[in-house]
Design a protein around this motif. Structure first.
Motif, PDB file in Angstrom:
ATOM      1  N   GLU A  21       0.843  -1.200   0.000  1.00  0.00           N
ATOM      2  CA  GLU A  21       0.000   0.000   0.000  1.00  0.00           C
ATOM      3  C   GLU A  21       0.877   1.249   0.000  1.00  0.00           C
ATOM      4  O   GLU A  21       1.827   1.359   0.782  1.00  0.00           O
ATOM      5  CB  GLU A  21      -0.883  -0.011   1.239  1.00  0.00           C
ATOM      6  N   PRO A  22       0.576   2.230  -0.901  1.00  0.00           N
ATOM      7  CA  PRO A  22       1.342   3.473  -0.876  1.00  0.00           C
ATOM      8  C   PRO A  22       1.200   4.169   0.465  1.00  0.00           C
ATOM      9  O   PRO A  22       0.141   4.131   1.096  1.00  0.00           O
ATOM     10  CB  PRO A  22       0.705   4.294  -2.005  1.00  0.00           C
ATOM     11  N   GLU A  23       2.270   4.806   0.908  1.00  0.00           N
ATOM     12  CA  GLU A  23       2.210   5.562   2.138  1.00  0.00           C
ATOM     13  C   GLU A  23       1.375   6.816   1.932  1.00  0.00           C
ATOM     14  O   GLU A  23       1.048   7.196   0.813  1.00  0.00           O
ATOM     15  CB  GLU A  23       3.624   5.912   2.594  1.00  0.00           C
ATOM     16  N   GLY A  24       1.033   7.481   3.045  1.00  0.00           N
ATOM     17  CA  GLY A  24       0.098   8.592   2.992  1.00  0.00           C
ATOM     18  C   GLY A  24       0.463   9.668   1.999  1.00  0.00           C
ATOM     19  O   GLY A  24      -0.378  10.084   1.191  1.00  0.00           O
ATOM     20  N   ALA A  25       1.704  10.128   2.015  1.00  0.00           N
ATOM     21  CA  ALA A  25       2.116  11.204   1.105  1.00  0.00           C
ATOM     22  C   ALA A  25       2.039  10.756  -0.337  1.00  0.00           C
ATOM     23  O   ALA A  25       1.606  11.503  -1.227  1.00  0.00           O
ATOM     24  CB  ALA A  25       3.531  11.667   1.444  1.00  0.00           C
ATOM     25  N   ALA A  26       2.451   9.505  -0.598  1.00  0.00           N
ATOM     26  CA  ALA A  26       2.396   8.988  -1.960  1.00  0.00           C
ATOM     27  C   ALA A  26       0.960   8.845  -2.435  1.00  0.00           C
ATOM     28  O   ALA A  26       0.635   9.122  -3.603  1.00  0.00           O
ATOM     29  CB  ALA A  26       3.123   7.655  -2.041  1.00  0.00           C
ATOM     30  N   THR A  27       0.082   8.406  -1.545  1.00  0.00           N
ATOM     31  CA  THR A  27      -1.329   8.280  -1.899  1.00  0.00           C
ATOM     32  C   THR A  27      -1.922   9.630  -2.264  1.00  0.00           C
ATOM     33  O   THR A  27      -2.650   9.756  -3.262  1.00  0.00           O
ATOM     34  CB  THR A  27      -2.117   7.671  -0.726  1.00  0.00           C
ATOM     35  N   GLU A  28      -1.620  10.654  -1.465  1.00  0.00           N
ATOM     36  CA  GLU A  28      -2.151  11.978  -1.762  1.00  0.00           C
ATOM     37  C   GLU A  28      -1.577  12.535  -3.057  1.00  0.00           C
ATOM     38  O   GLU A  28      -2.271  13.225  -3.811  1.00  0.00           O
ATOM     39  CB  GLU A  28      -1.884  12.931  -0.601  1.00  0.00           C
ATOM     40  N   ALA A  29      -0.310  12.237  -3.352  1.00  0.00           N
ATOM     41  CA  ALA A  29       0.284  12.682  -4.604  1.00  0.00           C
ATOM     42  C   ALA A  29      -0.410  12.024  -5.794  1.00  0.00           C
ATOM     43  O   ALA A  29      -0.684  12.671  -6.817  1.00  0.00           O
ATOM     44  CB  ALA A  29       1.779  12.385  -4.623  1.00  0.00           C
ATOM     45  N   LEU A  30      -0.706  10.732  -5.664  1.00  0.00           N
ATOM     46  CA  LEU A  30      -1.445  10.039  -6.724  1.00  0.00           C
ATOM     47  C   LEU A  30      -2.844  10.623  -6.899  1.00  0.00           C
ATOM     48  O   LEU A  30      -3.324  10.815  -8.014  1.00  0.00           O
ATOM     49  CB  LEU A  30      -1.547   8.550  -6.410  1.00  0.00           C
ATOM     50  N   ARG A  31      -3.483  10.910  -5.773  1.00  0.00           N
ATOM     51  CA  ARG A  31      -4.833  11.472  -5.827  1.00  0.00           C
ATOM     52  C   ARG A  31      -4.804  12.839  -6.532  1.00  0.00           C
ATOM     53  O   ARG A  31      -5.660  13.142  -7.366  1.00  0.00           O
ATOM     54  CB  ARG A  31      -5.396  11.611  -4.416  1.00  0.00           C
ATOM     55  N   GLU A  32      -3.827  13.647  -6.210  1.00  0.00           N
ATOM     56  CA  GLU A  32      -3.723  14.971  -6.825  1.00  0.00           C
ATOM     57  C   GLU A  32      -3.416  14.857  -8.312  1.00  0.00           C
ATOM     58  O   GLU A  32      -3.951  15.619  -9.131  1.00  0.00           O
ATOM     59  CB  GLU A  32      -2.637  15.788  -6.111  1.00  0.00           C
ATOM     60  N   ARG A  33      -2.562  13.900  -8.671  1.00  0.00           N
ATOM     61  CA  ARG A  33      -2.245  13.717 -10.085  1.00  0.00           C
ATOM     62  C   ARG A  33      -3.477  13.266 -10.858  1.00  0.00           C
ATOM     63  O   ARG A  33      -3.755  13.772 -11.963  1.00  0.00           O
ATOM     64  CB  ARG A  33      -1.115  12.698 -10.259  1.00  0.00           C
ATOM     65  N   ALA A  34      -4.213  12.325 -10.306  1.00  0.00           N
ATOM     66  CA  ALA A  34      -5.427  11.855 -10.970  1.00  0.00           C
ATOM     67  C   ALA A  34      -6.441  12.982 -11.111  1.00  0.00           C
ATOM     68  O   ALA A  34      -7.057  13.161 -12.173  1.00  0.00           O
ATOM     69  CB  ALA A  34      -6.023  10.681 -10.202  1.00  0.00           C
ATOM     70  N   LEU A  35      -6.614  13.749 -10.035  1.00  0.00           N
ATOM     71  CA  LEU A  35      -7.561  14.861 -10.069  1.00  0.00           C
ATOM     72  C   LEU A  35      -7.167  15.880 -11.126  1.00  0.00           C
ATOM     73  O   LEU A  35      -8.010  16.328 -11.928  1.00  0.00           O
ATOM     74  CB  LEU A  35      -7.627  15.522  -8.694  1.00  0.00           C
ATOM     75  N   ALA A  36      -5.897  16.254 -11.157  1.00  0.00           N
ATOM     76  CA  ALA A  36      -5.440  17.245 -12.129  1.00  0.00           C
ATOM     77  C   ALA A  36      -5.599  16.735 -13.560  1.00  0.00           C
ATOM     78  O   ALA A  36      -6.022  17.479 -14.458  1.00  0.00           O
ATOM     79  CB  ALA A  36      -3.982  17.602 -11.859  1.00  0.00           C
ATOM     80  N   SER A  37      -5.295  15.457 -13.780  1.00  0.00           N
ATOM     81  CA  SER A  37      -5.392  14.902 -15.128  1.00  0.00           C
ATOM     82  C   SER A  37      -6.835  14.833 -15.602  1.00  0.00           C
ATOM     83  O   SER A  37      -7.145  15.179 -16.757  1.00  0.00           O
ATOM     84  CB  SER A  37      -4.761  13.509 -15.163  1.00  0.00           C
ATOM     85  N   LEU A  38      -7.734  14.401 -14.723  1.00  0.00           N
ATOM     86  CA  LEU A  38      -9.142  14.336 -15.093  1.00  0.00           C
ATOM     87  C   LEU A  38      -9.726  15.727 -15.309  1.00  0.00           C
ATOM     88  O   LEU A  38     -10.509  15.957 -16.249  1.00  0.00           O
ATOM     89  CB  LEU A  38      -9.932  13.604 -14.007  1.00  0.00           C
ATOM     90  N   THR A  39      -9.350  16.678 -14.476  1.00  0.00           N
ATOM     91  CA  THR A  39      -9.878  18.037 -14.586  1.00  0.00           C
ATOM     92  C   THR A  39      -9.394  18.710 -15.861  1.00  0.00           C
ATOM     93  O   THR A  39     -10.166  19.388 -16.556  1.00  0.00           O
ATOM     94  CB  THR A  39      -9.458  18.865 -13.356  1.00  0.00           C
ATOM     95  N   THR A  40      -8.113  18.539 -16.182  1.00  0.00           N
ATOM     96  CA  THR A  40      -7.564  19.114 -17.408  1.00  0.00           C
ATOM     97  C   THR A  40      -8.272  18.552 -18.635  1.00  0.00           C
ATOM     98  O   THR A  40      -8.627  19.285 -19.569  1.00  0.00           O
ATOM     99  CB  THR A  40      -6.057  18.845 -17.498  1.00  0.00           C
ATOM    100  N   ALA A  41      -8.487  17.236 -18.638  1.00  0.00           N
ATOM    101  CA  ALA A  41      -9.167  16.614 -19.768  1.00  0.00           C
ATOM    102  C   ALA A  41     -10.585  17.148 -19.924  1.00  0.00           C
ATOM    103  O   ALA A  41     -11.030  17.465 -21.033  1.00  0.00           O
ATOM    104  CB  ALA A  41      -9.180  15.098 -19.599  1.00  0.00           C
ATOM    105  N   ARG A  42     -11.309  17.267 -18.823  1.00  0.00           N
ATOM    106  CA  ARG A  42     -12.692  17.714 -18.920  1.00  0.00           C
ATOM    107  C   ARG A  42     -12.783  19.176 -19.366  1.00  0.00           C
ATOM    108  O   ARG A  42     -13.712  19.554 -20.106  1.00  0.00           O
ATOM    109  CB  ARG A  42     -13.420  17.508 -17.592  1.00  0.00           C
TER     110      ARG A  42
END
Length: 451
Positions: A15-36
């Protein structure tokens, strides 16, 4: 994309550690938002009749792309990852790209524009709730946020498809963007020697890489020369002026038959006006810029030009070595400039500009060997058929890549100005039929080192 199978395969990753999980979440959010944001612009800059019309039998109505984006997001993120019930199962078949060819889609009972927008927005709202509590481990789909990255890439790929539809659309200009920054006339060498030897092709480490980019494997490459920049409009005009389209010996038999059958005498969207060439670009007619990479040529045209020039198209392996190999370390990098994500100084990506930059632009993005514009500007045709790598395994479904493998499709590399960075890597592979010209395709040439 097609409907997912139930995701039951687990992985042995931790399991990714907390900071890594949040970084992944932010990357996913930014990528989805940019696409939309891009999808919204491409579908709001014209009136509803333009959204429902089919501007070319090669392309879907824009409204089909819009609802398809929402449907795939629901299938993969809400249902496959989130385990949610289907929102509108009755429309799944309408937006299955393998069930209905593009030419048939206007006759389907598609969601009208307002309903398609509402559906895509409702799906996205639920996906945002899912993402807020997502865990990026446990299955292959969720590991490192792969499913979110896959959907962001899928939407951006359709944004490029919709931009192609805008280019094919008749009528006044609907899209605008600033031109690339003016660049000094490139005066560097015309070609670069890529040393022979092994290099690592593909990837096993890029978390959002798609199945056809995997796995990493060693390829042996003989030394070769490759163009420092893509072939320009001026260079291609010399081919036309020398009778390139009327000289059979430059063409493969299939290519010669194709251009004669369809009376092709120049890149798509070009026309002659006295002693100059004009082109139509997103509703505007303009003089063909001599220093831009040539655009809207098919594989047959690229191959014929290369033969005329006494050269050839690079193989896919050669292209990737030129783009990723660092001779100082022997390592394959993520991008020509290194491992950092693309920035505006590296490449012309993301529909930031609606045209290629002049050949020789983006010195910050050149490879260690000095090759420029390998990423962005124009997709580059290669000599290679689209084939699996050794050890290829389809994931998450066979229809993404496996059904296209074979000699019918040629590989393109490098992305174009229409491609977002999330869907463009040094390992990213695109493919199409050798007759395709509406895509944002150009090329560069190569030659084997003289013995």
């Amino acid at each position: 994309m097609t409907a997912p199978e139930t995701d039951t395969a687990t992985t042995r990753t931790t399991e990714p550690e907390g900071a890594a999980t949040e970084a992944l979440r932010e990357r996913a959010l930014a990528s989805l938002t940019t696409a939309r944001a891009r999808t919204t612009l491409l579908t709001s800059c014209v009136e509803d009749p333009d959204l429902t019309a089919q501007h070319s039998p090669l392309m879907s109505p824009l409204v089909w792309d819009l609802a398809h984006i929402g449907n795939q997001e629901e299938l993969w993120l809400l249902r496959a990852v989130g385990g949610r019930d289907a929102m509108r199962p009755e429309i799944d078949g309408l937006y299955d790209a393998f069930e209905h060819p593009r030419a048939e889609r206007p006759s389907l009972p598609l969601l009208p524009p307002a309903e398609a927008r509402h559906y895509a927005a409702e799906v996205r709202g639920r996906v945002m709730d899912l993402l807020a509590g997502a865990e990026f481990h446990g299955t292959r789909l969720t590991e490192a946020g792969f499913a979110f990255g896959m959907i962001a890439q899928h939407e951006q790929q359709h944004d490029e498809t919709m931009l192609i539809t805008h280019q094919l659309r008749k009528g006044p200009q609907a899209l605008t963007a600033p031109d690339p920054e003016p660049a000094p006339l490139f005066t560097g060498p015309a070609e670069v020697l890529v040393p022979g030897g092994p290099f690592t092709m593909g990837t096993s480490a890029e978390p959002w890489a798609l199945d056809n980019e995997r796995p990493a494997h060693i390829r042996e490459v003989a030394p070769f020369w490759i163009d420092t920049t893509p072939v320009t409009n001026a260079a291609y005009q010399a081919f036309i002026a020398d009778g390139g389209y009327g000289t059979e010996r430059w063409w493969t038999p299939e290519g010669w038959t194709h251009i004669k059958r369809h009376s092709i005498t120049a890149p798509q969207f070009w026309r002659r006006d006295g002693d100059r060439w004009l082109r139509r670009r997103f509703g505007v007619t303009e003089a063909v810029p001599p220093d831009e990479p040539v655009l809207h040529v098919c594989w047959y045209e690229a191959d014929a030009y290369a033969r005329w020039a006494g050269r050839r198209l690079p193989t896919e392996t050669e292209w990737e070595k030129a783009a990723r190999h660092d001779p100082a370390t022997g390592r394959s990098m993520r991008y020509p400039w290194g491992d950092a994500d693309p920035a505006p100084e590296h490449a012309n990506l993301g529909q930031r500009h609606l045209r290629p930059a002049p050949a020789g632009s983006y010195p910050a993005g050149e490879s260690p060997l000095g090759v420029r514009q390998l990423i962005g500007d124009v997709w580059e045709w290669t000599a290679s058929d689209f084939l699996p790598y050794p050890g290829f395994r389809p994931f998450p479904y066979k229809e993404y890549s496996e059904v296209f493998f074979g000699s019918e499709h040629k590989v393109l590399r490098g992305g174009s100005f229409a491609v977002d960075p999330v869907a463009c890597r040094g390992t990213f592979r695109n493919w199409d039929y050798p007759i395709r010209r509406q895509i944002f395709s150009g090329f560069r040439t190569a030659r084997s080192e003289a013995v």
